[in-house]
Every structure is written in structure tokens, then in C-alpha cells.
Design a protein around this motif. Structure first.
Motif, PDB file in Angstrom:
ATOM      1  N   MET A 280     -49.784   8.057  28.562  1.00 27.41           N
ATOM      2  CA  MET A 280     -49.441   6.543  27.942  1.00 27.41           C
ATOM      3  C   MET A 280     -50.579   6.191  27.070  1.00 27.41           C
ATOM      4  SD  MET A 280     -49.104   5.050  32.060  1.00 27.41           S
ATOM      5  CE  MET A 280     -49.858   3.398  31.818  1.00 27.41           C
ATOM      6  N   ARG A 281     -51.818   6.739  27.054  1.00 29.71           N
ATOM      7  CA  ARG A 281     -52.907   6.409  26.021  1.00 29.71           C
ATOM      8  C   ARG A 281     -52.276   7.177  24.761  1.00 29.71           C
ATOM      9  NH1 ARG A 281     -56.307   8.107  30.351  1.00 29.71           N
ATOM     10  NH2 ARG A 281     -56.901   9.842  29.021  1.00 29.71           N
ATOM     11  N   HIS A 282     -51.651   8.386  24.807  1.00 31.79           N
ATOM     12  CA  HIS A 282     -51.480   9.042  23.570  1.00 31.79           C
ATOM     13  C   HIS A 282     -50.205   8.219  23.029  1.00 31.79           C
ATOM     14  CE1 HIS A 282     -53.358  12.811  24.959  1.00 31.79           C
ATOM     15  NE2 HIS A 282     -54.212  12.013  24.269  1.00 31.79           N
ATOM     16  N   GLN A 283     -49.383   7.802  24.033  1.00 31.25           N
ATOM     17  CA  GLN A 283     -48.109   7.180  23.549  1.00 31.25           C
ATOM     18  C   GLN A 283     -48.594   5.806  22.721  1.00 31.25           C
ATOM     19  OE1 GLN A 283     -46.778   3.902  25.075  1.00 31.25           O
ATOM     20  NE2 GLN A 283     -44.519   4.385  25.147  1.00 31.25           N
ATOM     21  N   ALA A 284     -49.455   5.092  23.081  1.00 35.20           N
ATOM     22  CA  ALA A 284     -49.907   3.822  22.597  1.00 35.20           C
ATOM     23  C   ALA A 284     -50.686   4.264  21.153  1.00 35.20           C
ATOM     24  CB  ALA A 284     -51.059   3.343  23.426  1.00 35.20           C
ATOM     25  N   VAL A 285     -51.034   5.048  20.845  1.00 35.69           N
ATOM     26  CA  VAL A 285     -51.806   5.503  19.702  1.00 35.69           C
ATOM     27  C   VAL A 285     -50.796   5.925  18.800  1.00 35.69           C
ATOM     28  CG1 VAL A 285     -53.202   7.177  18.405  1.00 35.69           C
ATOM     29  CG2 VAL A 285     -53.890   6.298  20.623  1.00 35.69           C
ATOM     30  N   ARG A 286     -49.653   6.566  19.261  1.00 34.95           N
ATOM     31  CA  ARG A 286     -48.391   6.949  18.417  1.00 34.95           C
ATOM     32  C   ARG A 286     -47.724   5.979  17.925  1.00 34.95           C
ATOM     33  NH1 ARG A 286     -43.396   7.581  19.870  1.00 34.95           N
ATOM     34  NH2 ARG A 286     -43.462   7.484  21.996  1.00 34.95           N
ATOM     35  N   LEU A 287     -47.481   4.826  18.850  1.00 32.23           N
ATOM     36  CA  LEU A 287     -46.580   3.942  18.394  1.00 32.23           C
ATOM     37  C   LEU A 287     -47.361   2.726  17.398  1.00 32.23           C
ATOM     38  CD1 LEU A 287     -45.190   2.658  21.917  1.00 32.23           C
ATOM     39  CD2 LEU A 287     -44.120   3.830  19.904  1.00 32.23           C
ATOM     40  N   LEU A 288     -48.630   2.811  17.504  1.00 28.63           N
ATOM     41  CA  LEU A 288     -49.480   1.860  16.793  1.00 28.63           C
ATOM     42  C   LEU A 288     -49.446   2.534  15.021  1.00 28.63           C
ATOM     43  CD1 LEU A 288     -52.573   0.556  18.402  1.00 28.63           C
ATOM     44  CD2 LEU A 288     -50.618  -0.827  17.362  1.00 28.63           C
ATOM     45  N   SER A 289     -49.226   3.782  14.996  1.00 26.75           N
ATOM     46  CA  SER A 289     -49.331   4.665  13.819  1.00 26.75           C
ATOM     47  C   SER A 289     -48.024   4.525  13.174  1.00 26.75           C
ATOM     48  CB  SER A 289     -49.755   6.122  14.067  1.00 26.75           C
ATOM     49  OG  SER A 289     -49.060   6.622  14.682  1.00 26.75           O
ATOM     50  N   GLN A 290     -46.844   4.473  14.114  1.00 29.50           N
ATOM     51  CA  GLN A 290     -45.477   4.650  13.786  1.00 29.50           C
ATOM     52  C   GLN A 290     -45.079   3.228  13.244  1.00 29.50           C
ATOM     53  OE1 GLN A 290     -43.299   6.441  16.800  1.00 29.50           O
ATOM     54  NE2 GLN A 290     -43.714   8.526  15.822  1.00 29.50           N
ATOM     55  N   TYR A 291     -45.358   2.272  13.727  1.00 29.60           N
ATOM     56  CA  TYR A 291     -44.662   0.780  13.651  1.00 29.60           C
ATOM     57  C   TYR A 291     -45.770  -0.224  13.011  1.00 29.60           C
ATOM     58  CZ  TYR A 291     -40.807   2.679  16.363  1.00 29.60           C
ATOM     59  OH  TYR A 291     -39.729   3.455  17.010  1.00 29.60           O
ATOM     60  N   THR A 292     -45.097  -0.994  11.886  1.00 27.82           N
ATOM     61  CA  THR A 292     -46.051  -2.170  11.615  1.00 27.82           C
ATOM     62  C   THR A 292     -45.844  -3.410  12.426  1.00 27.82           C
ATOM     63  OG1 THR A 292     -44.446  -2.516   9.823  1.00 27.82           O
ATOM     64  CG2 THR A 292     -46.016  -1.094   9.261  1.00 27.82           C
ATOM     65  N   SER A 293     -44.693  -3.486  13.089  1.00 25.43           N
ATOM     66  CA  SER A 293     -44.659  -4.361  13.883  1.00 25.43           C
ATOM     67  C   SER A 293     -44.101  -4.129  15.369  1.00 25.43           C
ATOM     68  CB  SER A 293     -43.387  -5.444  13.354  1.00 25.43           C
ATOM     69  OG  SER A 293     -42.111  -4.702  13.372  1.00 25.43           O
TER      70      SER A 293
END
Length: 311
Positions: A280-293
């Protein structure tokens, strides 16, 4: 008076032999029936929680047996029959993460709901909580903890550690104090000792009076790979996450390797919980880096293989 004769009535008498004796109660045919569990109230909630737990078939069977015994004891009391109280001190044997603590808490609630325990609260301790630093200190600490546990459950994890120091260790004093307390107050609290199977067997052999004081001994088996996957998916669902099929496949392969490499120290459900929370932590980092919104709801829920950064 007329000369007509009155016809006689014929009476038929049928002679019957004696009624056959009723079949003895023990020989009466009993039809198999489904297990009855409470349909409402606190007990119903407890049994629902139990049934939702993955695996633990022998544990579930034991809880049903205890519930049935307590219920029938009530009926016997109402019928004026002898209804002796039972001793419910227990030994839980199993690896870490196999549900021992969860089941102990659940049993405390059940015994309280059935009137066996006045409070049903749960006190978990380990060696450091029981063993003192000088002669007499251990007995004082142990008696104090038993006093706090009155009306509830006293749960000692890794109980075999009390016997590891030998005859001169203060752990033996704690054992002796527990043995006396559980006998003197056997109907006022329930003592549950837990730990690895082999170590618990060795522990019970250190004191001849121990095994007979624990009439209930339960084995908590390690979870299979499929059961661990079910547990992971259940934990994810509770948190409103979903493991994609490719992530499940990756996790299944990793669990097989991990169990084979560290079977002695593998922590079962605890292990997959840590894996899930790390993903879940790794997913959060991935999403923040992939999406600007803000990502879509589906993306916020999805755990992908790249989120499972395993060893």
C-alpha cells in the motif's frame, strides 16, 4: 307386558399381550442435525466472526463443543440435574500469526456472554511481566497479574520461556505461582498458555502437575498458500484495496519460496499483513509519481505486481 324378546348384545373381548418395553434411551435412533449456533445477540456476533476466519477447523469445532456444553449445562440445571462446572484452562500450540491471540480474545467474549466469566476482559503478558529481579518479587508480580485477570482471560505468549533459565531461575517461581493460582481460582479466570508446539511440549514436561491442569490443548496449524492468499485478499477488501490477478500470482510464488526458506520463523497471517501494508505504501508512491491530479477510484484501489516489492 308384550311377549317380544329383547335381542342380546354380543360383546367381543380382544385379549392383548403386554406392551413391548420402550427402547432404552441410549439405543434411541438419533437423526443427525446441523450444528446450532446463536441466531442473535453478542453470541451470534462472536460465531459470525469465528466462521469468517480462514481455516482453523479444529479450533472452530472446539468453540462449538464448549458452547454446546455450556448450553446443555443450563438445560440440565433447569431440569434439576447435576451440572458440574468445568475447568477451561488451555494450551495453544502453533507458529506466530496462526490466530492464537485472536481466538483467545474471542473465547473471553464467549465465556462472558455465557456467564462463565464475570468480565471477559483479556490480559496478554510475557516472561518480563511475570519474572522479577529478586526472590519473592516474581510471586508478587505473578499474583498481581492473576488478580487483574479475575473474571477474564490471562494469556501468556511464549510461555515456555518461563522454564528456560533452569532451577535457579525466577521463572520457575512464576510457574509455581501460576499453578497454585489456577487451582485455587480455577472458576474465576481462565489461563491460556501459548507458544511453538515443540517448545510447549518441553515446557509441560518441566512440571509434572502442569499437563493435567490444562484439559484443553489446541493445535493451530500453519496456513496453506491458498489460505494465506485468501487472508491477504480479505485484509485488502477490509481496507478497500484489490490485488490484481497478476499481483496475486506474484505473491503466491513469493509465499511458496518464503515458507520453504524460513518455515521455522514464518509468521503466517502476520507476514502477509506486513506485505500488504508495505505494498500500500509502494502503491501510494507510484500513484503520486504517475498522476498530476487525483487518480481514478479503480487506480486508488488496485495493487499491481510492481507494488509488491518483495525480497
Amino acid at each position: 307386558m308384550s311377549g317380544r324378546s329383547v335381542p342380546s348384545r354380543q360383546i367381543n373381548i380382544v385379549l392383548r399381550g403386554p406392551e413391548p418395553p420402550a427402547a432404552p434411551l441410549a439405543e434411541a435412533e438419533i437423526q443427525p442435525a446441523a450444528k446450532r449456533t446463536p441466531s442473535e445477540g453478542p453470541l451470534s456476533d462472536i460465531f459470525k466472526e469465528l466462521e469468517q476466519m480462514i481455516g482453523l477447523d479444529n479450533v472452530k469445532e472446539l468453540v462449538h463443543e464448549i458452547y454446546a456444553l455450556l448450553q446443555i449445562s443450563r438445560f440440565r440445571a433447569d431440569a434439576g440435574l447435576v451440572h458440574n462446572s468445568h475447568v477451561y484452562h488451555m494450551i495453544f500450540k502453533g507458529s506466530p500469526g496462526t490466530g492464537k491471540t485472536t481466538v483467545a480474545r474471542l473465547m473471553g467474549r464467549m465465556f462472558h456472554a455465557m456467564g462463565v466469566l464475570s468480565k471477559g476482559h483479556f490480559i496478554e503478558v510475557e516472561r518480563a511481566d511475570l519474572v522479577g529481579e529478586y526472590i519473592g518479587h516474581t510471586a508478587l508480580k505473578t499474583r498481581e497479574l492473576m488478580k487483574k485477570a479475575m473474571g477474564g482471560i490471562l494469556f501468556i505468549d511464549e510461555a515456555y520461556s518461563l522454564a528456560r533459565g533452569g532451577d535457579k531461575d525466577f521463572g520457575k517461581e512464576a510457574i509455581d505461582c501460576l499453578v497454585k493460582g489456577m487451582e485455587d481460582k480455577k472458576n474465576e479466570f481462565i489461563l491460556i498458555l501459548a507458544g511453538y508446539p515443540d517448545e510447549m511440549e518441553q515446557f509441560l514436561a518441566t512440571n509434572p502437575g502442569l499437563p493435567s491442569r490444562f484439559p484443553i490443548q489446541v493445535d493451530f496449524e500453519d496456513y496453506s498458500i491458498d489460505q494465506l492468499i485468501q487472508i491477504t485478499e480479505h485484509m485488502a477488501k477490509e481496507r478497500e484495496y484489490v490485488l490484481l490477478p497478476s499481483a496475486v500470482s506474484k505473491l503466491k510464488q513469493h509465499l511458496a519460496e518464503e515458507k520453504a526458506a524460513s518455515w521455522r520463523s514464518f509468521s503466517n497471517a502476520r507476514y502477509v499483513r506486513n506485505v500488504l501494508e508495505k505494498s500500500m505504501r509502494h502503491q501510494a508512491v507510484r500513484l503520486l509519481s504517475q498522476y498530476t491530479s487525483a487518480p481514478s477510484k479503480q487506480e486508488l484501489m488496485a495493487i499491481r505486481p510492481e507494488d509488491l516489492k518483495l525480497k
